[in-house]
Design a protein around this motif. Structure first.
Motif, PDB file in Angstrom:
ATOM      1  N   LEU A  74      11.657   8.549  -4.303  1.00  0.00           N
ATOM      2  CA  LEU A  74      10.405   8.973  -3.695  1.00  0.00           C
ATOM      3  C   LEU A  74      10.644   9.343  -2.240  1.00  0.00           C
ATOM      4  O   LEU A  74      11.363   8.645  -1.526  1.00  0.00           O
ATOM      5  N   CYS A  75      10.048  10.425  -1.780  1.00  0.00           N
ATOM      6  CA  CYS A  75      10.268  10.892  -0.417  1.00  0.00           C
ATOM      7  C   CYS A  75       8.936  11.138   0.275  1.00  0.00           C
ATOM      8  O   CYS A  75       7.988  11.649  -0.339  1.00  0.00           O
ATOM      9  N   LEU A  97       3.819  12.916  -0.355  1.00  0.00           N
ATOM     10  CA  LEU A  97       4.799  12.436  -1.323  1.00  0.00           C
ATOM     11  C   LEU A  97       5.416  13.592  -2.090  1.00  0.00           C
ATOM     12  O   LEU A  97       4.721  14.492  -2.559  1.00  0.00           O
ATOM     13  N   LEU A 227       1.675   3.802  -1.908  1.00  0.00           N
ATOM     14  CA  LEU A 227       2.268   4.206  -3.183  1.00  0.00           C
ATOM     15  C   LEU A 227       1.921   3.235  -4.296  1.00  0.00           C
ATOM     16  O   LEU A 227       1.691   3.647  -5.442  1.00  0.00           O
ATOM     17  N   LEU A 233       5.763   0.409  -8.358  1.00  0.00           N
ATOM     18  CA  LEU A 233       7.117   0.515  -7.827  1.00  0.00           C
ATOM     19  C   LEU A 233       7.985  -0.535  -8.507  1.00  0.00           C
ATOM     20  O   LEU A 233       7.590  -1.701  -8.601  1.00  0.00           O
ATOM     21  N   ILE A 239      12.756   4.765  -1.635  1.00  0.00           N
ATOM     22  CA  ILE A 239      11.791   5.547  -0.860  1.00  0.00           C
ATOM     23  C   ILE A 239      12.491   6.055   0.392  1.00  0.00           C
ATOM     24  O   ILE A 239      13.004   5.257   1.189  1.00  0.00           O
ATOM     25  N   THR A 241      11.854   7.762   3.902  1.00  0.00           N
ATOM     26  CA  THR A 241      10.607   7.589   4.647  1.00  0.00           C
ATOM     27  C   THR A 241      10.312   8.657   5.697  1.00  0.00           C
ATOM     28  O   THR A 241       9.417   8.493   6.510  1.00  0.00           O
TER      29      THR A 241
END
Length: 282
Positions: A74-75, A97, A227, A233, A239, A241
């Motif tokens: 996830l970014c 996201l 999130l 998660l 992630i 960030t």
């Protein structure tokens, strides 16, 4: 504790970094560094080991991505106010996201290969957060307890693919090799405040990015809270960030992008160093 995976792709082994900087093999204690061993109990057991009793890893092995079998990558986009400004973007109301394909993940010293037709490949030094505990509807007060540790991520981005090929940012973020991750997974007890970490990125020895996680728009805890309201998660999720200013697309008067033979070097306080040479796929 600094955890490492080493060895050729498909044959990675787990290790830790001792106080002298040597790799100590953990194969007798765990099979790999993956989501199913990132719980606090397992990490406490590893922490209790005497590194002097663990075998030294001989030679100069490849350093693999610091987490194997990543679940979701996830970014978070535009998460530094000064980076948003350099790209001409508004400050987001909520975390932006996007996803990076897991097939982009490589080790911290592996080569980054620009895909065919790439003319706008860019760099982004980012703090990576590795989830160690299932998180659903978590408050920011408790969010950091769900973190196993932290690492460096280079969110390599092909800007033309990202912005001009109709669709989502994922197109420019997910090319093969566009996710160097590591070298270490540093457990959260060694990072008491993830919002006070200096970070930098050099290209061919020239400083391009200088920043600090203190200037994030949304903190690590706020990102996890947000999130986890949307989806669960899981241990082993990563992630990334966001990045501080100094990316190639923001350089004035003309953007600067990567070319074959360029070398990127990334640092975040306490999390080690990454170094990648750039190649081409055509």
């Amino acid at each position: 504790m600094k955890l490492v995976r080493y060895g050729a792709k498909g044959s990675e082994k787990p290790a830790l970094v001792d106080s002298e900087g040597q790799l100590r093999d953990l194969s007798a204690h765990i099979n790999d560094i993956t989501g199913d061993m990132l719980d606090d109990g397992t990490l406490d057991n590893l922490r209790s080991l005497d590194p002097n009793n663990l075998p030294i890893v001989e030679g100069d092995p490849r350093i693999a991505p610091c987490v194997g079998d990543i679940g979701k990558f996830l970014c978070i986009g535009l998460n530094y106010s000064d980076h948003a400004a350099e790209t001409g973007a508004d400050i987001p109301e909520h975390p932006i996201l996007f996803f990076k394909a897991n097939s982009a993940v490589i080790g911290a010293y592996d080569d980054v290969i620009m895909p065919r037709g790439s003319t706008h490949t860019d760099w982004e030094c980012e703090l990576g957060v590795v989830i160690g505990k299932t998180a659903k509807y978590v408050s920011k007060v408790d969010a950091l307890e769900c973190v196993a540790g932290y690492c460096i991520v280079n969110d390599v981005s092909e800007r033309h693919f990202q912005t001009q090929l109709t669709g989502q940012w994922t197109k420019g973020k997910s090319c093969d090799t566009f996710g160097p991750t590591g070298p270490w997974l540093v457990t959260r007890d060694e990072v008491p405040d993830p919002q006070s970490l200096g970070m930098s990125l050099d290209v061919n020895g020239q400083r391009m990015q200088t920043g600090n996680t203190a200037t994030m728009i949304f903190s690590v805890a706020e990102i996890i809270e947000h999130l986890s309201q949307l989806f669960t998660l899981h241990p082993g999720d990563v992630i990334s960030t966001g990045t501080p200013p100094g990316v190639g697309m923001g350089i004035k008067p003309e953007p600067v992008y990567l070319k074959k033979g360029d070398v990127m070097e990334l640092r975040i306080d306490g999390l080690g160093v990454q170094r990648q040479e750039v190649g081409r796929d055509d």
